[in-house]
Design a protein around this motif. Sequence first.
Motif, PDB file in Angstrom:
ATOM      1  N   HIS A  55       0.835  -1.202   0.000  1.00 18.33           N
ATOM      2  CA  HIS A  55       0.000   0.000   0.000  1.00 18.33           C
ATOM      3  C   HIS A  55       0.872   1.255   0.000  1.00 18.33           C
ATOM      4  O   HIS A  55       1.871   1.322   0.717  1.00 18.33           O
ATOM      5  CB  HIS A  55      -0.939   0.011   1.215  1.00 18.33           C
ATOM      6  CG  HIS A  55      -2.003   1.035   1.092  1.00 18.33           C
ATOM      7  ND1 HIS A  55      -1.894   2.283   1.655  1.00 18.33           N
ATOM      8  CD2 HIS A  55      -3.192   1.005   0.445  1.00 18.33           C
ATOM      9  CE1 HIS A  55      -2.975   2.983   1.383  1.00 18.33           C
ATOM     10  NE2 HIS A  55      -3.781   2.222   0.640  1.00 18.33           N
ATOM     11  N   ASP A  56       0.478   2.243  -0.798  1.00 19.77           N
ATOM     12  CA  ASP A  56       1.329   3.432  -0.937  1.00 19.77           C
ATOM     13  C   ASP A  56       1.507   4.224   0.360  1.00 19.77           C
ATOM     14  O   ASP A  56       2.446   4.996   0.494  1.00 19.77           O
ATOM     15  CB  ASP A  56       0.840   4.336  -2.072  1.00 19.77           C
ATOM     16  CG  ASP A  56      -0.564   4.858  -1.876  1.00 19.77           C
ATOM     17  OD1 ASP A  56      -1.183   4.600  -0.826  1.00 19.77           O
ATOM     18  OD2 ASP A  56      -1.064   5.555  -2.790  1.00 19.77           O
ATOM     19  N   SER A  57       0.651   4.026   1.344  1.00 16.80           N
ATOM     20  CA  SER A  57       0.784   4.759   2.617  1.00 16.80           C
ATOM     21  C   SER A  57       1.933   4.230   3.475  1.00 16.80           C
ATOM     22  O   SER A  57       2.408   4.939   4.371  1.00 16.80           O
ATOM     23  CB  SER A  57      -0.524   4.686   3.414  1.00 16.80           C
ATOM     24  OG  SER A  57      -0.771   3.362   3.852  1.00 16.80           O
ATOM     25  N   THR A  58       2.401   3.017   3.212  1.00 14.32           N
ATOM     26  CA  THR A  58       3.473   2.422   4.019  1.00 14.32           C
ATOM     27  C   THR A  58       4.617   1.854   3.173  1.00 14.32           C
ATOM     28  O   THR A  58       5.588   1.364   3.729  1.00 14.32           O
ATOM     29  CB  THR A  58       2.924   1.283   4.908  1.00 14.32           C
ATOM     30  OG1 THR A  58       2.271   0.311   4.072  1.00 14.32           O
ATOM     31  CG2 THR A  58       1.945   1.802   5.957  1.00 14.32           C
ATOM     32  N   ARG A  59       4.505   1.951   1.862  1.00 15.03           N
ATOM     33  CA  ARG A  59       5.496   1.367   0.956  1.00 15.03           C
ATOM     34  C   ARG A  59       6.823   2.118   1.034  1.00 15.03           C
ATOM     35  O   ARG A  59       6.856   3.336   0.923  1.00 15.03           O
ATOM     36  CB  ARG A  59       4.983   1.435  -0.480  1.00 15.03           C
ATOM     37  CG  ARG A  59       5.941   0.868  -1.516  1.00 15.03           C
ATOM     38  CD  ARG A  59       5.503   1.132  -2.965  1.00 15.03           C
ATOM     39  NE  ARG A  59       4.102   0.893  -3.174  1.00 15.03           N
ATOM     40  CZ  ARG A  59       3.268   1.798  -3.681  1.00 15.03           C
ATOM     41  NH1 ARG A  59       3.681   3.000  -4.026  1.00 15.03           N
ATOM     42  NH2 ARG A  59       2.004   1.502  -3.848  1.00 15.03           N
ATOM     43  N   GLU A 115      -8.502  -1.731  -2.179  1.00 16.94           N
ATOM     44  CA  GLU A 115      -8.875  -0.464  -2.813  1.00 16.94           C
ATOM     45  C   GLU A 115      -9.087  -0.702  -4.296  1.00 16.94           C
ATOM     46  O   GLU A 115      -8.239  -1.341  -4.936  1.00 16.94           O
ATOM     47  CB  GLU A 115      -7.780   0.591  -2.616  1.00 16.94           C
ATOM     48  CG  GLU A 115      -7.641   1.035  -1.177  1.00 16.94           C
ATOM     49  CD  GLU A 115      -6.582   2.114  -0.995  1.00 16.94           C
ATOM     50  OE1 GLU A 115      -5.826   2.414  -1.958  1.00 16.94           O
ATOM     51  OE2 GLU A 115      -6.492   2.641   0.126  1.00 16.94           O
ATOM     52  N   VAL A 122      -0.452  -3.676   3.972  1.00 13.62           N
ATOM     53  CA  VAL A 122      -0.283  -2.388   4.656  1.00 13.62           C
ATOM     54  C   VAL A 122       0.905  -2.465   5.599  1.00 13.62           C
ATOM     55  O   VAL A 122       1.881  -1.726   5.461  1.00 13.62           O
ATOM     56  CB  VAL A 122      -1.564  -1.982   5.409  1.00 13.62           C
ATOM     57  CG1 VAL A 122      -1.341  -0.679   6.181  1.00 13.62           C
ATOM     58  CG2 VAL A 122      -2.743  -1.839   4.445  1.00 13.62           C
TER      59      VAL A 122
END
Length: 137
Positions: A55-59, A115, A122
Amino acid sequence: MKTTPCPCESGLPFARCCGPLLAGESTAATAEALMRSRYTAFTRRDAAYLLRTWHDSTRPATLDLDEDPAPKWIGLKVLSRGQPDGNNAQVEFLARYRVGGRARRLHENSRFVREDGLWYYVDGDIDGGTAEGEARQ
């Protein structure tokens, strides 16, 4: 013709299990399928797939899988799975590997989010890296 078993230990051949996911030919239908494919990506040192399914929020910006000595992944066991709603899930697993001839294990409770119909890793709570037989905290 000999079929290669999938490293994720699903019991299916690689070509019918994680192979199409890693090749980008299909997407994971469940969080567990994504977790299994990510384990397989680690066995194959496929950093691109791992980053693509993170996920881009934690990548992280990059992922270096060139450890020396490299881990040899030797087993995966799914301990539990849960999906409190349609777009969030968790998968607890135990992965075994060897580094420098020494058996180790990684125990993680991973979180996933869906999504636009796609599952992403995540983060996870890790109790891992312990040598086999060491006391767990």
